[in-house]
Design an enzyme around this catalytic site. Structure first.
Site, PDB file in Angstrom:
ATOM      1  N   HIS A   1      14.770  34.123 -16.778  1.00  0.00           N
ATOM      2  CA  HIS A   1      15.022  33.441 -15.503  1.00  0.00           C
ATOM      3  C   HIS A   1      15.029  34.387 -14.301  1.00  0.00           C
ATOM      4  CE1 HIS A   1      16.737  29.312 -14.155  1.00  0.00           C
ATOM      5  NE2 HIS A   1      15.665  29.673 -13.475  1.00  0.00           N
TER       6      HIS A   1
ATOM      7  N   ASP B   1      27.024  33.700 -17.398  1.00  0.00           N
ATOM      8  CA  ASP B   1      26.343  33.898 -16.113  1.00  0.00           C
ATOM      9  C   ASP B   1      27.006  33.165 -14.961  1.00  0.00           C
ATOM     10  OD1 ASP B   1      25.591  31.342 -16.887  1.00  0.00           O
ATOM     11  OD2 ASP B   1      23.482  31.577 -16.312  1.00  0.00           O
ATOM     12  N   ASN B   2      27.793  32.146 -15.257  1.00  0.00           N
ATOM     13  CA  ASN B   2      28.527  31.407 -14.219  1.00  0.00           C
ATOM     14  C   ASN B   2      29.424  30.392 -14.906  1.00  0.00           C
ATOM     15  OD1 ASN B   2      25.285  30.324 -13.747  1.00  0.00           O
ATOM     16  ND2 ASN B   2      26.771  28.857 -14.541  1.00  0.00           N
TER      17      ASN B   2
ATOM     18  N   CYS C   1      22.214  30.581 -12.171  1.00  0.00           N
ATOM     19  CA  CYS C   1      21.602  31.434 -13.195  1.00  0.00           C
ATOM     20  C   CYS C   1      20.852  32.641 -12.650  1.00  0.00           C
ATOM     21  CB  CYS C   1      20.651  30.607 -14.063  1.00  0.00           C
ATOM     22  SG  CYS C   1      21.387  29.164 -14.843  1.00  0.00           S
TER      23      CYS C   1
ATOM     24  N   ASP D   1      24.958  31.043 -21.111  1.00  0.00           N
ATOM     25  CA  ASP D   1      24.458  30.273 -19.971  1.00  0.00           C
ATOM     26  C   ASP D   1      25.381  29.091 -19.699  1.00  0.00           C
ATOM     27  OD1 ASP D   1      22.947  29.209 -17.967  1.00  0.00           O
ATOM     28  OD2 ASP D   1      21.091  29.109 -19.102  1.00  0.00           O
ATOM     29  N   ASP D   2      26.112  29.137 -18.593  1.00  0.00           N
ATOM     30  CA  ASP D   2      27.028  28.065 -18.173  1.00  0.00           C
ATOM     31  C   ASP D   2      28.269  27.940 -19.057  1.00  0.00           C
ATOM     32  OD1 ASP D   2      25.029  27.607 -16.349  1.00  0.00           O
ATOM     33  OD2 ASP D   2      24.662  25.524 -16.905  1.00  0.00           O
TER      34      ASP D   2
END
Length: 472
Positions: A160, A293-294, A62, A22-23
């Site tokens: 999410h 995810d990004n 997300c 995540d991130d």
């Protein structure tokens, strides 16, 4: 024998472990150039597998990114172009929703967006909330597809894709996973609950420094319990999304501060997953995919790329991706062809001997040839970059065309809708082969490329307007 059974008999049908951080930024792994963060276990996967250096998430936030990853479809097809928020996750359509409108508006996230957007005269962007409450029932996830091929499916970590403590129909076990252990959303949102399947273990989980360890324990156990049949494990870490937490074993150990500590603990987790596979003799026939995810938010490194999370620049969309499968992927491979996380859906289905659904558009393409090195060119013609339901950019080959964009960092946009005539030289055209940092606008030098990209841009928007869901 049916054609489906024949396909499955001929397919390699490896176990699949898909690890989604995540991130995590493009430059946060030592195998991608980080000097501050040590990631020996992930680096070892790259040394014995393939590393992609032009791999993208399908969105820089997300929720939409995770939808695309699991379905192979752009999230704008179902109205999931932005974040799902804790409890406030869609149109207020029920009596309960309407009676609680003020508490929903007063959510910490909404107040922050309202103040930041209104302060920059972007009031209209405040209303770009998701159009749905979660992943629609008619969508097919990787888990659901693999269940039909006899795979045991499990999901550990951050979902999410629907606030299942409020709306149980969005629980992962109702979207293709035989087993679930994890949380509904990011840890900066309220009502952070920990679940096993549909049982709430803790309605207000607070031991944030233990999360990576708990996730890893469950992932390892799932692998051991699934060793006698093909399995799919979707392992979605909560970190390094902020607020940051690391266990005592890792706190203060990296050269990248608490952020680096979180990443090094995730690297340890990868090592534990590989060790579990080794103990069960499954390494050779297990495809392990590691990605994010990004791009990074306030902390983390985009690896010298422009932009961060929430932006259509490379730093918001381009992410690390490493794939390890000794039985099918040559060691020390590097792929520079563009690919996107929506490509994992058709690729994984092909490995399992499954055909793609015929009633809908699958935007991703099968990139098995890029993974194994048997193909040198990407099967994708174009990649599309969305921000809050709006198409902002297109990549075709080496060219990146940006129609319009906030040139300053997320989350407070500064100039997309508020700029003097001639102050911003939109649109932008970048050659990513010579300028991956997106520093030099070549629109005046290559008007023919601009015209081609603009035509692609317009045609895509037209097609999406006429048939956004891509139903056939």
């Amino acid at each position: 024998m049916s054609s489906t059974e024949s396909l499955q008999q001929k397919a390699p049908r490896p176990n699949i472990v898909l690890i989604n951080c995540d991130d995590l930024g493009y430059g946060d792994l030592s195998s991608y150039g980080s000097a501050a963060i040590r990631t020996p276990h992930v680096d070892k996967l790259a040394e014995s597998g393939v590393k992609f250096d032009s791999f993208y998430a399908c969105n820089s936030l997300c929720t939409p990114s995770r939808f695309g990853l699991l379905t192979g479809r752009y999230p704008e097809r179902v109205g999931l172009g932005s974040l799902l928020l804790a409890k406030h996750i869609g149109p207020r359509t029920t009596a309960e929703d309407k009676s609680n409108w003020w508490s929903r508006f007063n959510d910490q996230y909404l107040r922050w967006w309202f103040v930041s957007y209104l302060s920059k005269l972007h009031f209209w962007d405040f209303w770009t909330l998701p159009e749905v409450r979660g992943i629609p029932e008619e969508e097919i996830t990787i888990g659901q597809a693999l269940q039909t091929a006899g795979y045991r499916t499990g999901m550990v970590g951050k979902w999410h894709l629907g606030e299942f403590p409020v709306y149980p129909e969005y629980n992962p076990v109702r979207h293709g996973f035989d087993y679930f252990y994890g949380v509904p959303h990011a840890n900066n949102m309220r009502d952070f609950a920990l679940y096993r399947n549909e049982e709430c273990l803790s309605p207000d989980f607070t031991e944030m420094d233990q999360l990576t360890g708990l996730y890893t324990r469950e992932a390892v156990q799932f692998i051991h319990e699934s060793r006698n049949k093909p399995f799919f494990l979707y392992f979605a870490h909560t970190y390094p999304h902020t607020p940051l937490y690391a266990s005592e074993r890792f706190k203060g150990k990296s050269l990248g501060g608490l952020y680096g500590d979180c990443v090094e603990e995730i690297d340890w987790s990868v090592g534990e997953v590989i060790r579990a596979l080794e103990e069960d003799g499954l390494v050779d026939n297990t495809l392990v995919i590691f990605t994010s995810d990004n791009g990074p938010s306030y902390c983390g490194s985009p690896g010298g790329l422009r932009g961060r999370k929430g932006q259509s620049y490379e730093g918001g969309f381009r992410v690390p991706m490493i794939a390890h499968w000794p039985k099918g992927i040559p060691a020390r491979s590097v792929c520079s062809e563009p690919a996107m996380n929506i490509d994992l859906f058709p690729t994984i289905l092909a490995l399992a001997g499954l055909e793609l659904p015929k009633d809908r558009v699958i935007d991703g393409k099968n990139i098995l040839g890029l993974l194994t090195g048997t193909e040198k060119r990407s099967p994708l013609d174009c990649l599309f970059f969305y921000h809050n339901k709006e198409l902002e950019a297109v990549r075709m080959g080496k060219w990146k065309y940006i129609r319009d964009i906030d040139t300053m960092a997320w989350p407070i946009p500064l100039d997309k809708y508020w700029k003097s005539e001639g102050s911003i030289t939109a649109p932008w055209l970048y050659n990513l082969e010579t300028d991956p940092e997106e520093s030099y606008n070549l629109r005046l030098e290559h008007p023919e490329i601009v015209a081609t990209m603009e035509a692609i841009f317009q045609q895509w928007n037209k097609d999406m307007k006429e048939n956004p869901g891509g139903w056939k």
